[in-house]
Enzyme design. Structure first.
Site, PDB file in Angstrom:
ATOM      1  N   HIS A   1      35.144  22.699  14.104  1.00 32.63           N
ATOM      2  CA  HIS A   1      33.818  23.039  13.717  1.00 32.63           C
ATOM      3  C   HIS A   1      34.026  22.884  12.089  1.00 32.63           C
ATOM      4  CE1 HIS A   1      30.139  24.976  13.420  1.00 32.63           C
ATOM      5  NE2 HIS A   1      29.888  24.776  14.614  1.00 32.63           N
TER       6      HIS A   1
ATOM      7  N   ARG B   1      22.724  25.323   9.472  1.00 33.28           N
ATOM      8  CA  ARG B   1      22.243  23.869   8.967  1.00 33.28           C
ATOM      9  C   ARG B   1      21.111  23.567   9.756  1.00 33.28           C
ATOM     10  NH1 ARG B   1      26.932  21.108  10.581  1.00 33.28           N
ATOM     11  NH2 ARG B   1      27.728  22.859  11.692  1.00 33.28           N
TER      12      ARG B   1
END
Length: 598
Positions: free
Chosen positions: A236, A256
């Site tokens: 990740h 994000r």
């Protein structure tokens, strides 16, 4: 042989995360006598780390979204190595599974007109993640757990399964022990569903908690099932890097998705340098960098930070290696300059508290330091797509422990809907199989039980052997250094040599004290699973001489189209791991046409 408990069920579900709970509910609803066996406490599962949402093409924000687009995104995100049938079923059934959760009491965030809200995530053409702030996985576990308890499904908590039993070629039961007192327990069942999650604790830096030691993968191997494409491990892009005590803890992609941007130590937003040619081809004639977005051919404006996870993780890794990293070896994730504090506190409450309490960082005012962390394994138990059954009759797998659905790289948000879709399918089919098995009941013999007990208590009988924590620490160093985000032939060959040496050391583990809540003994049992699965990862990574998705070879940096038609299959033959190549299932022509559409 010591005394042991003995129980009989139609279906045993090993694991109580989202996949396990959904499987147990489905099996119970199909009329099977069902039990859940979990290594930790009920509700303590990695599912809660999937904070951003469950991907489902509900079309609540973008009416143009549908299962065909979701299927296409999933296949492209997986670099076309997905089992096409699993990706198809997932895309088609995910909306119904999310609505089902809502019917059972899940409280999703809402649009202005009252529909379930959906957010952007990397690799998804449209905003399609149904979410509850940044606590979606927790809400899912709460809802499924409440449903399972209300149905009266039996739960065996803090109970570790160490072996599976077979009657001929069929599953017949499982052997385990209570962590509280070390007493043994035997389950007789014609159907077992593995929902044990992933393998992250074999790596030094991981978002996974202590339970993720590859138990289901190893149990399946030893029972005669196969693993598929274990080389694909997802790092990740965003895990915490400071302070050291929290290194690897997940920072949700929702940051994000809600506007956070990535910057290097020079304060430069670098992700525009790393947009792959494939994605550039998907955009309009010009990439609009002026306002920090690019526009694809559907006029859907997206930030480059929402490229698929493998692309973002490699970009971050490149910046760090180039000397443009943060003071503690990561890079910066900044949402404070993009969103006002009220928005951040409303949309990302868990992230705010996580950084404030663990790192003394106020994300409404300053950037976060983040870096890649081992998060998910795309490879897993090879299963039949429609039924979720492995090659071993009566043995099923769902969730992260199952392979094929995500191909070479999993898109964020697909994990939660994956475990709902295939958890249900595994539970239903396990129940159906159990009914069919009643005409020829399976049995567990005393000889099998005696052998399983002897294996479990072996570390107590060894004097002067290895400390299991030392072996695990050395394994984590090997996997982090030699089988990490960037790989080479020489390093992978060395990893296999080192893992073989560690397996020799693990054969002579010594634990002291009694069996009651003995973490050394618990780890000694887990360690054999970790070593077996780590060998599978390294062996498959050495075999795949290309870079694709979650597998990057520095000595083979390009994608090789011939490898795009092959699966790597791993099988245990005695103490050895056998590797073979099988052709990828061929996608039907009617689905192929989806990739020709503009």
């Amino acid at each position: 042989m010591t005394e042991y408990e003995r129980h009989s069920y139609d279906v045993i579900v090993v694991g109580a995360g989202g996949a396990g709970l959904r499987a147990a509910i489905a099996a119970h609803d199909a009329g099977a006598k069902t039990a859940i066996v979990c290594k930790s406490l009920l509700g303590k599962a990695h599912t809660v780390m999937a904070e951003g949402g469950a991907a489902a093409a509900m079309g609540n924000l973008w009416p143009e979204d549908n299962w065909k687009v979701h299927f296409r995104d999933t296949m492209r995100g997986g670099k076309m190595l997905n089992n096409w049938r699993m990706a198809q079923l997932h895309a088609q059934e995910a909306p119904d599974r999310v609505l089902e959760l809502e019917e059972w009491g899940a409280l999703f965030d809402r649009t202005a007109d009252g529909l379930i809200s959906q957010r952007d995530f990397g690799g998804h053409r449209y905003a399609r993640l149904a979410h509850v702030g940044d606590r979606t996985g927790l809400e899912m576990i709460r809802t499924l757990q409440q449903r399972a308890v209300a149905l009266g499904i039996d739960v065996f908590m803090e109970c570790t399964i160490t072996d599976l039993f077979k009657d001929g070629d069929r599953i017949s039961g499982a052997f385990g022990y209570w962590r509280e007192n070390g007493k043994f327990i035997v389950f007789e069942a014609p159907s077992i569903v593995l929902a044990t999650g992933g393998i992250g604790k074999s790596f030094r830096v991981t978002s996974n908690s202590w339970e993720y030691t590859g138990d289901g993968h190893a149990l399946a191997l030893r029972a005669g099932a196969t693993l598929v494409n274990m080389e694909f491990v997802q790092f990740h892009p965003t895990g915490m890097v400071w302070p050291p005590s929290v290194r690897g803890i997940l920072v949700t992609e929702s940051v994000r998705g809600d506007g956070g941007i990535l910057k290097n130590s020079e304060g430069r937003r670098f992700m525009f340098d790393y947009i792959p040619e494939f994605f550039k081809a998907e955009t309009a004639d010009t990439i609009e960098e002026a306002d920090g977005w690019y526009t694809d051919k559907t006029n859907n404006r997206r930030p480059p930070e929402l490229l698929p996870r493998d692309e973002v993780a490699r970009a971050i890794n490149s910046e760090i290696k180039a000397g443009r990293g943060s003071p503690h070896g990561g890079i910066f994730l900044d949402i404070a300059s993009r969103r006002d504090p009220e928005f951040i506190m409303r949309r990302l409450p868990s992230m705010y508290h996580q950084f404030k309490e663990l790192a003394d960082v106020d994300i409404t005012r300053e950037a976060m330091e983040i870096g890649p962390t081992c998060h998910y394994v795309m490879g897993g138990v090879e299963v039949e797509p429609d039924t979720a059954m492995s090659l071993v009759p009566g043995l099923y797998a769902a969730g992260e422990v199952a392979g094929g659905m995500h191909g070479a790289n999993r898109l964020g948000g697909n994990s939660l809907s994956d475990l709902l879709v295939f958890g249900r399918r595994a539970g239903l089919n396990a129940a159906y199989y159990a009914v069919r098995s009643k005409s020829a009941p399976v049995t567990v013999t005393e000889e099998e039980i005696t052998a399983a007990e002897a294996d479990a208590v072996a570390p107590f009988a060894e004097d002067g052997g290895e400390n299991p924590y030392s072996v695990q620490s050395d394994l984590q160093d090997v996997m982090h250094t030699l089988v990490g985000i960037i790989r080479t032939e020489a390093e992978l060959e060395q990893a296999l040599v080192d893992i073989a040496a560690l397996r020799d050391r693990a054969a002579k583990l010594t634990v002291t004290g009694g069996p009651e809540y003995n973490p050394g003994w618990n780890l000694a049992i887990d360690l054999h699973n970790m070593l077996q699965v780590s060998e599978c990862i390294a062996r498959a990574a050495l075999e795949r001489t290309e870079s694709r998705g979650g597998h990057t070879r520095d000595d083979f940096p390009m994608t090789d189209q011939s490898w795009g038609r092959k699966n790597i299959i791993l099988k245990a033959i005695g103490d050895k791991i056998d590797l073979s190549i099988q052709p990828l299932p061929v996608m039907p022509d009617e689905l192929q046409t989806f990739f020709e559409e503009k």
